[in-house]
Enzyme design. Structure first.
Site, mmCIF file in Angstrom:
data_model
loop_
_atom_site.group_PDB
_atom_site.id
_atom_site.type_symbol
_atom_site.label_atom_id
_atom_site.label_comp_id
_atom_site.label_asym_id
_atom_site.label_seq_id
_atom_site.Cartn_x
_atom_site.Cartn_y
_atom_site.Cartn_z
ATOM 1 N N HIS A 1 0.828 -1.207 0.000
ATOM 2 C CA HIS A 1 0.000 0.000 0.000
ATOM 3 C C HIS A 1 0.860 1.255 0.000
ATOM 4 O O HIS A 1 2.056 1.217 0.275
ATOM 5 C CB HIS A 1 -0.950 0.004 1.208
ATOM 6 C CG HIS A 1 -0.270 0.068 2.539
ATOM 7 N ND1 HIS A 1 0.179 1.253 3.099
ATOM 8 C CD2 HIS A 1 0.032 -0.907 3.438
ATOM 9 C CE1 HIS A 1 0.718 1.001 4.278
ATOM 10 N NE2 HIS A 1 0.652 -0.305 4.515
ATOM 11 N N CYS B 1 3.794 -4.450 6.697
ATOM 12 C CA CYS B 1 3.296 -4.263 5.339
ATOM 13 C C CYS B 1 4.428 -3.789 4.420
ATOM 14 O O CYS B 1 5.497 -3.413 4.880
ATOM 15 C CB CYS B 1 2.171 -3.230 5.315
ATOM 16 S SG CYS B 1 0.598 -3.843 5.928
#
Length: 137
Positions: free
Chosen positions: A92, A108
């Site tokens: 992301h 992440c």
């Protein structure tokens, strides 16, 4: 014979479509290489897990996508152009662009927002079933 050729050609089409998008995350170099149908399209700096956290290694197909997601685990932090691939792990965008190229996340794979948007669009176009995310050391 005609039926056998038709069935064989269907499998050839599926095999070609499966090539689709491959996103290779290299933890040691903190880069994401995006390959489309066997051709390198992009190589971007990323931030993966900092000390005390981990970015799991392995290979996955994306599970879900959100143009904008807010982390319920980390103070509703914005996660633009999220492509989730394993539990709560996603590729992301991030506002912390100055940290790209070195470990900084809770696990992440963070990208520059413009690169996250481009990746998100590629996955959306190719389809999650035709995308593979590979995280390696």
């Amino acid at each position: 014979m005609a039926i056998a050729l038709t069935v064989a050609s269907c499998f050839a089409v599926v095999t070609g479509a499966e090539a689709g998008i491959v996103a290779k995350v290299d933890l040691s170099s903190q880069t994401l290489t995006v390959i489309s149908n066997g051709k390198v399209m992009y190589r971007w700096p990323v931030s993966t897990a900092r000390r005390g956290y981990r970015t799991p290694t392995g290979s996955w197909k994306p599970k879900r996508m959100h143009r904008m997601w807010y982390s319920r685990k980390y103070d509703m932090s914005p996660m633009p152009y999220s492509v989730f691939y394993s539990g709560g792990y996603a590729i992301h965008g991030t506002g912390a662009v100055s940290r790209l190229g070195r470990p900084a996340s809770h696990g992440c794979v963070r990208l520059h927002p413009a690169n996250a948007k481009a990746f998100y669009s590629l996955v959306k176009q190719a389809g999650m079933g035709n995308t593979r995310i590979v995280v390696q050391r």
